[in-house]
Every structure is written in C-alpha cells, then in structure tokens.
Write a protein that holds these residues in place. Structure first.
Motif, PDB file in Angstrom:
ATOM      1  N   LEU A 146       0.492  -1.721   0.324  1.00  0.00           N
ATOM      2  CA  LEU A 146       0.146   0.500   0.027  1.00  0.00           C
ATOM      3  C   LEU A 146       0.622   1.212  -0.053  1.00  0.00           C
ATOM      4  CD1 LEU A 146      -1.871  -2.257   1.629  1.00  0.00           C
ATOM      5  CD2 LEU A 146      -3.031  -0.443   2.067  1.00  0.00           C
ATOM      6  N   THR A 147       0.488   1.956  -0.708  1.00  0.00           N
ATOM      7  CA  THR A 147       0.838   3.355  -0.499  1.00  0.00           C
ATOM      8  C   THR A 147      -0.243   4.497   0.207  1.00  0.00           C
ATOM      9  OG1 THR A 147       0.889   4.109  -2.632  1.00  0.00           O
ATOM     10  CG2 THR A 147       2.445   3.657  -1.711  1.00  0.00           C
ATOM     11  N   LEU A 148      -0.155   5.539   1.133  1.00  0.00           N
ATOM     12  CA  LEU A 148      -0.893   6.319   1.941  1.00  0.00           C
ATOM     13  C   LEU A 148      -0.030   7.801   0.961  1.00  0.00           C
ATOM     14  CD1 LEU A 148      -3.681   7.255   3.324  1.00  0.00           C
ATOM     15  CD2 LEU A 148      -2.003   6.654   5.235  1.00  0.00           C
ATOM     16  N   SER A 149      -0.949   8.985   0.889  1.00  0.00           N
ATOM     17  CA  SER A 149      -0.531  10.223   1.078  1.00  0.00           C
ATOM     18  C   SER A 149      -1.169  11.071   0.601  1.00  0.00           C
ATOM     19  CB  SER A 149       0.131  10.445  -1.104  1.00  0.00           C
ATOM     20  OG  SER A 149      -0.689  10.575  -1.404  1.00  0.00           O
ATOM     21  N   SER A 177       4.514   4.297   2.498  1.00  0.00           N
ATOM     22  CA  SER A 177       4.404   3.090   1.960  1.00  0.00           C
ATOM     23  C   SER A 177       4.855   1.869   2.799  1.00  0.00           C
ATOM     24  CB  SER A 177       6.043   2.757   0.461  1.00  0.00           C
ATOM     25  OG  SER A 177       5.208   1.831  -0.391  1.00  0.00           O
ATOM     26  N   LYS A 314      -4.331  10.301  -1.000  1.00  0.00           N
ATOM     27  CA  LYS A 314      -5.377   9.117  -1.709  1.00  0.00           C
ATOM     28  C   LYS A 314      -4.078   7.648  -0.758  1.00  0.00           C
ATOM     29  CE  LYS A 314      -2.320   9.481  -5.203  1.00  0.00           C
ATOM     30  NZ  LYS A 314      -1.911   9.666  -6.984  1.00  0.00           N
ATOM     31  N   LEU A 315      -4.970   6.958  -0.940  1.00  0.00           N
ATOM     32  CA  LEU A 315      -4.485   5.130  -0.271  1.00  0.00           C
ATOM     33  C   LEU A 315      -4.306   3.851  -1.786  1.00  0.00           C
ATOM     34  CD1 LEU A 315      -3.337   3.084   1.884  1.00  0.00           C
ATOM     35  CD2 LEU A 315      -6.207   2.801   2.119  1.00  0.00           C
ATOM     36  N   ASP A 316      -3.724   3.426  -2.466  1.00  0.00           N
ATOM     37  CA  ASP A 316      -3.493   2.762  -3.508  1.00  0.00           C
ATOM     38  C   ASP A 316      -2.488   1.132  -3.084  1.00  0.00           C
ATOM     39  OD1 ASP A 316      -4.542   4.800  -5.319  1.00  0.00           O
ATOM     40  OD2 ASP A 316      -1.985   5.834  -5.545  1.00  0.00           O
ATOM     41  N   LEU A 317      -3.128   1.065  -3.543  1.00  0.00           N
ATOM     42  CA  LEU A 317      -2.816  -0.704  -3.330  1.00  0.00           C
ATOM     43  C   LEU A 317      -2.153  -1.016  -4.241  1.00  0.00           C
ATOM     44  CD1 LEU A 317      -5.246  -0.315  -1.392  1.00  0.00           C
ATOM     45  CD2 LEU A 317      -4.771  -3.148  -1.569  1.00  0.00           C
ATOM     46  N   LYS A 318      -0.488  -1.604  -4.785  1.00  0.00           N
ATOM     47  CA  LYS A 318       0.118  -2.272  -5.890  1.00  0.00           C
ATOM     48  C   LYS A 318      -0.320  -3.362  -6.186  1.00  0.00           C
ATOM     49  CE  LYS A 318       4.155   0.516  -4.693  1.00  0.00           C
ATOM     50  NZ  LYS A 318       5.575   0.330  -4.474  1.00  0.00           N
ATOM     51  N   ALA A 320      -3.704  -4.824  -6.755  1.00  0.00           N
ATOM     52  CA  ALA A 320      -5.315  -4.719  -5.875  1.00  0.00           C
ATOM     53  C   ALA A 320      -5.731  -6.304  -5.593  1.00  0.00           C
ATOM     54  CB  ALA A 320      -5.896  -3.545  -5.918  1.00  0.00           C
ATOM     55  N   LYS A 326     -12.122   0.566   0.553  1.00  0.00           N
ATOM     56  CA  LYS A 326     -11.461   1.468   1.294  1.00  0.00           C
ATOM     57  C   LYS A 326     -12.574   2.222   2.045  1.00  0.00           C
ATOM     58  CE  LYS A 326      -9.053   2.951  -2.453  1.00  0.00           C
ATOM     59  NZ  LYS A 326      -8.509   3.370  -2.940  1.00  0.00           N
TER      60      LYS A 326
END
Length: 341
Positions: A146-149, A177, A314-318, A320, A326
């Motif tokens: 996951l990545t959180l920004s 990350s 945003k919260l992304d999953l490489k 997913a 979410k």
C-alpha cells in the motif's frame, strides 16, 4: 545496545501491555502478572528485543478474558502461551500473518487526534497543538503493498512510524509505503504545533469578598467546522479552603464529587442558548477572599474533522484484489485542554 533502541523498546512494551490489558497501571499489572511475564519473555531474548508486533504476540499468547481466568483457576494451568509458533515469526515480514485469506478485502484509515491547549486568565492562547495517530484496520488477502499520501504533509512534526513503513519514500516524497499487518494497528503518530485557535471557548469569571466566591462560566463554539461537537465536559478542582458549593447550570448536569472535583457535563451545545454555570462558593470562616483560583479542564469530541488540518489525499494498492473496499474517518478529542482563571 543504542540508547534510542532501549527507549523505543520501552515504548513498545507500554503499547503492547495497554493493548492487551485495556490500560496500564499498578493494579492491572498485579491482576495479570502471568500475562505480563509471558509477554516480556517473548518480547526480549537475552537482553535484545525479539518479537514486539502485537498481532504476532496475540497468536502466541492469548489475551486475558473471563473464560481463560476461570479455566486457570479450575485446571491450575495459568499458561496462555500457544503450543505452535506463528508462521510469520520466521518471515522477512514478521508483523504480518502468513498468507491470510478474506472473502471481503477491506482497509480503513482513521485519523485520531487529541488537542492540547493552555489558555491564560486573560483569554489568550498560550499553547495549542495536536497529537495525532493514523490508525489502519486492514483485512487484505495475500501480501498487499500500500501507499498512503497526504495533501499537506509539510505541517507534520515529530513523526513516528510503524516498522512496516519504508523510510526512503517518506524522506524523498512524504509518501507512506508499507506492507500492513493483518488487523488493526497504528501506522504512524505525529504532532502539529502552533495552531491559532480552538473549537470552543470557556470564559470563567470568579470574584470573591466577604467570605464568598461568585462563579460564572460560559461555554460556546468559537469556530464552526460544520460538524457537531459532542461530549463537552468541564471539570475543576475546588480549593481546600472551600467549605461548600452551590452551583447550577442552564444546560447539562453539575456534580460535585467526594474529592472536591466539580464536574459539569454539557453534551452538545444547544442552538438557542449559551451554556452557563453559576453559583457561590463558601470559604472558611477566617478567609475573606479566595487567593487560589482553579484551573478548568475541558473535554470534547468531534467526529469527521481533523483539527490539525491534515488531509488524506489517496490510498493506493499496488497488488489490489478484484474487490476492494476503502474508507476514511477522522476524530478529534480534547487532550490536556486547560483554561486558567
């Protein structure tokens, strides 16, 4: 061992014990001495930190409950240690269980903040800062990345990360990350300093003569953030020289406890009137005026708002899953919020 490692380990011990026992004080440790001993035995080995991740410790040592306590009394076996070693203890990612599976993949992020403030007797803001935590509840299959920004990470000070966070992406781009632990955990903590205002105001007025002290306190909303302010409370300690107190309020309830603490529970501030507390304090016979004035401690809770101004981008999953849920929430409550009179 480096000094900072020792300090960090003590913080981990405190967090784990609080998580297991629901609090941390002398009585709780005495009542759960066996659990505390078993946890320390797993967390440190030959003087060096070993297993400090709460989710893995829960698989190794069952948290205390009524059933386990009854069984320990009946059977005489007080051990809570599992016979099998969790698979994650031998993994390069020791904070995550080995290959979990979920029918519904979901991850939720909570911003939980506490506001510390000091307001002097003239109503000026002496100190106002927020201590916050980013808490994540993750139920994802496999090995998610996951990545959180954040929209405004530059406001953050004194950040502290969970071991799952990779430091280089944060250092270069202020992006979190990480491969999350399974379940609920604290991803990071932070502090935002030198805030300019508080969500509510408290205006105490105390005047004393002829052996009495007249009290009048007003509470109201200073800044409207569009969210309801709940669970508003006001407490103050009556000075030892007070013989009796007669206090009433137009909103909520007022109670004087046995230790001479006055507690005013307001709840929500009504739209049609300003909450006020008024009354008279009777001093000891040899005193004409009150020389020691109380400090008012304020409590409140606001759902849906982070008063620090921090915003999740945003919260992304490489990697997913096919169906992913979410969610984001925010909560701010009062920490050490004091108003001097």
């Amino acid at each position: 061992m480096p000094p900072l490692m020792g300090i960090e380990f003590l913080c981990r011990v405190s967090d784990v014990l609080s998580d297991y026992l629901g609090g941390l004080n002398e009585d709780v440790i005495k009542d759960n001495f066996v659990i505390v001993y078993e946890l320390l035995d797993e967390m440190i080995d030959n003087g060096f930190p070993l297993t400090t991740e709460p989710n893995i410790l829960r698989e190794m040592i069952a948290p205390p409950n009524i059933v386990s306590k009854v069984l320990s009394v009946v059977t005489g076996n007080s051990s809570n240690v599992s016979d099998t070693l969790p698979g994650a203890t031998g993994s390069c990612i020791p904070w995550r269980a080995a290959d979990p599976k979920y029918a519904n993949n979901e991850v939720y992020v909570d911003l939980v903040e506490e506001m510390d403030a000091v307001i002097n007797r003239d109503g000026a803001l002496v100190k106002c800062e927020v201590y916050g935590e980013v808490r994540v509840n993750s139920h994802l299959s496999g090995l998610p990345d996951l990545t959180l920004s954040f929209a405004n990470p530059s406001i953050l000070d004194d950040v502290r990360f969970h071991p799952c966070v990779r430091f280089r992406p944060w250092e270069s781009h202020q992006i979190l990350s990480f491969v999350p632990p399974d379940g609920e955990f604290k991803l990071m903590s932070y502090r935002v300093k030198k805030l300019k205002s508080t969500p509510i105001y408290v205006k105490p007025q105390l005047s004393s003569d002829a052996g009495k002290c007249r009290v009048n306190v007003l509470v109201g909303i200073r800044n409207d953030h569009g969210k309801t302010i709940d669970s508003i409370t006001l407490q103050f300690q009556l000075p030892p020289c007070i013989l009796s107190a007669d206090l009433t309020s137009n909103t909520g309830t007022v109670n004087i406890l046995g230790n001479k603490t006055c507690s005013w529970s307001i709840g929500r501030i009504p739209k049609d009137k300003t909450p006020s507390l008024s009354g008279t304090l009777v001093l000891e016979s040899e005193l004409e005026r009150l020389h020691v004035f109380p400090t008012f401690r304020v409590g409140f809770k606001i759902m849906g708002v982070a008063l620090s101004g921090l915003q999740i981008d945003k919260l992304d999953l490489k990697t997913a899953p096919s169906r992913l849920y979410k969610g984001f929430r925010a909560l701010t409550r009062a920490g050490e919020f004091e108003v001097r009179s």
